[in-house]
Design a protein around this motif. Structure first.
Motif, mmCIF file in Angstrom:
data_model
loop_
_atom_site.group_PDB
_atom_site.id
_atom_site.type_symbol
_atom_site.label_atom_id
_atom_site.label_comp_id
_atom_site.label_asym_id
_atom_site.label_seq_id
_atom_site.Cartn_x
_atom_site.Cartn_y
_atom_site.Cartn_z
ATOM 1 N N LEU A 111 3.447 0.977 5.593
ATOM 2 C CA LEU A 111 2.401 0.323 4.795
ATOM 3 C C LEU A 111 2.532 -1.193 4.864
ATOM 4 C CD1 LEU A 111 2.433 2.651 1.648
ATOM 5 C CD2 LEU A 111 0.582 2.449 3.326
ATOM 6 N N ASP A 114 1.245 -2.283 8.201
ATOM 7 C CA ASP A 114 -0.207 -2.137 8.279
ATOM 8 C C ASP A 114 -0.929 -3.256 7.532
ATOM 9 O OD1 ASP A 114 -2.487 -0.414 9.127
ATOM 10 O OD2 ASP A 114 -2.821 -0.264 6.959
ATOM 11 N N SER A 115 -0.259 -3.856 6.556
ATOM 12 C CA SER A 115 -0.883 -4.937 5.791
ATOM 13 C C SER A 115 -0.705 -6.308 6.438
ATOM 14 C CB SER A 115 -0.301 -4.975 4.373
ATOM 15 O OG SER A 115 1.088 -5.295 4.408
ATOM 16 N N TYR A 195 2.901 4.673 10.882
ATOM 17 C CA TYR A 195 2.126 3.464 11.170
ATOM 18 C C TYR A 195 0.989 3.763 12.143
ATOM 19 C CZ TYR A 195 0.973 -1.164 12.986
ATOM 20 O OH TYR A 195 0.304 -2.291 13.385
ATOM 21 N N LEU A 198 -1.687 5.321 10.199
ATOM 22 C CA LEU A 198 -2.360 4.349 9.331
ATOM 23 C C LEU A 198 -3.372 3.511 10.104
ATOM 24 C CD1 LEU A 198 0.577 3.053 7.080
ATOM 25 C CD2 LEU A 198 -1.464 4.255 6.303
ATOM 26 N N LEU A 206 -11.480 0.452 3.854
ATOM 27 C CA LEU A 206 -10.541 -0.468 3.213
ATOM 28 C C LEU A 206 -11.241 -1.751 2.776
ATOM 29 C CD1 LEU A 206 -7.508 -0.075 5.683
ATOM 30 C CD2 LEU A 206 -8.006 1.227 3.609
ATOM 31 N N ALA A 216 -3.933 -4.311 -3.176
ATOM 32 C CA ALA A 216 -3.220 -3.695 -2.053
ATOM 33 C C ALA A 216 -2.535 -2.396 -2.473
ATOM 34 C CB ALA A 216 -2.200 -4.675 -1.486
ATOM 35 N N ALA A 220 -3.388 1.349 -1.055
ATOM 36 C CA ALA A 220 -2.350 2.152 -0.415
ATOM 37 C C ALA A 220 -2.223 3.521 -1.074
ATOM 38 C CB ALA A 220 -1.022 1.415 -0.460
ATOM 39 N N TRP A 221 -2.244 3.552 -2.420
ATOM 40 C CA TRP A 221 -2.035 4.806 -3.145
ATOM 41 C C TRP A 221 -3.253 5.735 -3.086
ATOM 42 C CZ3 TRP A 221 1.965 7.366 -4.961
ATOM 43 C CH2 TRP A 221 1.762 8.399 -5.874
ATOM 44 N N LYS A 224 -4.909 4.999 1.695
ATOM 45 C CA LYS A 224 -4.073 5.097 2.893
ATOM 46 C C LYS A 224 -3.168 6.327 2.874
ATOM 47 C CE LYS A 224 -3.923 0.171 4.053
ATOM 48 N NZ LYS A 224 -3.041 -1.000 4.293
ATOM 49 N N ILE A 225 -2.436 6.522 1.779
ATOM 50 C CA ILE A 225 -1.498 7.646 1.729
ATOM 51 C C ILE A 225 -2.218 8.998 1.801
ATOM 52 C CG2 ILE A 225 0.251 8.791 0.311
ATOM 53 C CD1 ILE A 225 1.176 6.066 -0.629
#
Length: 312
Positions: A111, A114-115, A195, A198, A206, A216, A220-221, A224-225
């Motif tokens: 994560l 990815d950011s 990754y 992701l 996003l 962010a 993510a929560w 992304k996850i």
């Protein structure tokens, strides 16, 4: 817009399809041959060997040895082997703690990468995290055995500076020492898998979340996850299979602390010493089959449990 009809006859079309099939078989043949010789045949031979036993020939055992059919005798002995099942339980408890920690750290690293907006910086971080995975397992274990060494290792000396007398090979810290080594080795591999997954998440989703005011952590929560849940399941399956086959790390730790790391400390170690110390290859083959079945059942159960939660 008009399309030009195909001028190929049915016979030519079938020949073309057959040619493509032959080309596919030719490309895939080396892999399948290697799979058969490296995996299928050894498993079949181990299964065959598990139904035999070696016994002394003659009344006084002076006439050599004979290999005789034993039926399920080795399996009955395996199911009553307290040391083997204790090692299985020992590793299972360790896996319940170590796998979530390892996957959590790998997910956090993925994560974080990815950011990162800069591709150059992200590439450098990926390489740095992946370097430990590229080090052979035996070499990595030797490095950490040296670092943990109470006589020449720097970690013990650092602990003494702060007034700490730490024994990394002691019974209270042994699993922590092994767990730290395993996390160091597999973090980069799991990170790369997560990754890559992701990077396939829709960027427009996003951006829409950012426009709506999501931070962010929220992205993510909530986005992304959940999007890479299948990849997390895959990484978990790989971790379960690898954890029950742990061998190199405790075997090298045994050289430093034989009173703590016993011969049946892990299932693979129990099988190894049965085969190459006790020369009981048939019983070791039966233990290998039992271990393979247990690994398969645990992997199947984990997969069904996680996919059921995903579809519900």
């Amino acid at each position: 817009m008009t399309t030009t009809p195909s001028t190929e006859s049915p016979v030519q079309r079938r020949r073309g399809q057959a040619s493509h099939q032959k080309a596919g078989i030719a490309f895939g043949a080396p892999f399948f041959l290697g799979f058969v010789f490296v995996f299928v045949l050894p498993i079949a031979y181990a299964l065959y060997q598990s139904f035999f036993r070696v016994e002394a020939a003659g009344g006084l055992g002076l006439g050599g040895t004979d290999t005789v059919f034993a039926g399920f005798e080795n399996y009955i002995k395996a199911f009553g082997d307290d040391g083997f099942w204790a090692s299985m339980l020992r590793v299972a408890v360790f896996a319940l703690i170590q796998i979530p920690i390892s996957l959590g750290l790998s997910l956090g690293a993925a994560l974080l990468l990815d950011s990162v907006n800069s591709e150059r910086r992200s590439s450098g971080l990926r390489t740095a995290l992946l370097v430990p995975y590229m080090v052979p397992a035996v070499v990595a274990s030797l490095i950490w055995v040296y670092l943990y060494s109470p006589r020449v290792g720097p970690l013990t000396a650092v602990g003494k500076v702060f007034g700490l007398d730490v024994n990394f090979f002691g019974s209270s810290l042994l699993w922590i020492s092994i767990g730290n080594l395993i996390v160091w080795m597999v973090l980069g591999f799991n990170m790369l898998i997560l990754y890559s997954s992701l990077r396939s998440v829709d960027r427009s989703t996003l951006e829409a979340a950012r426009v709506d005011g999501a931070g962010a952590l929220r992205i993510a929560w909530s986005i992304k996850i959940p999007a890479i849940r299948g990849t997390l399941v895959l990484a978990g399956l790989i971790s379960i299979i690898g954890m029950l086959q742990i061998f190199n790390e405790p075997l090298l730790f045994r050289a430093a602390s034989p009173e703590t790391v016993t011969k049946d400390f892990t299932p693979i170690m129990a099988i190894y010493f049965q085969a190459f110390t006790s020369n009981n290859y048939n019983y070791a083959a039966a233990l290998s089959v039992v271990l393979a079945v247990v690994v398969g059942l645990l992997s199947f159960g984990f997969y069904k449990l996680t996919t059921r939660k995903e579809t519900s």
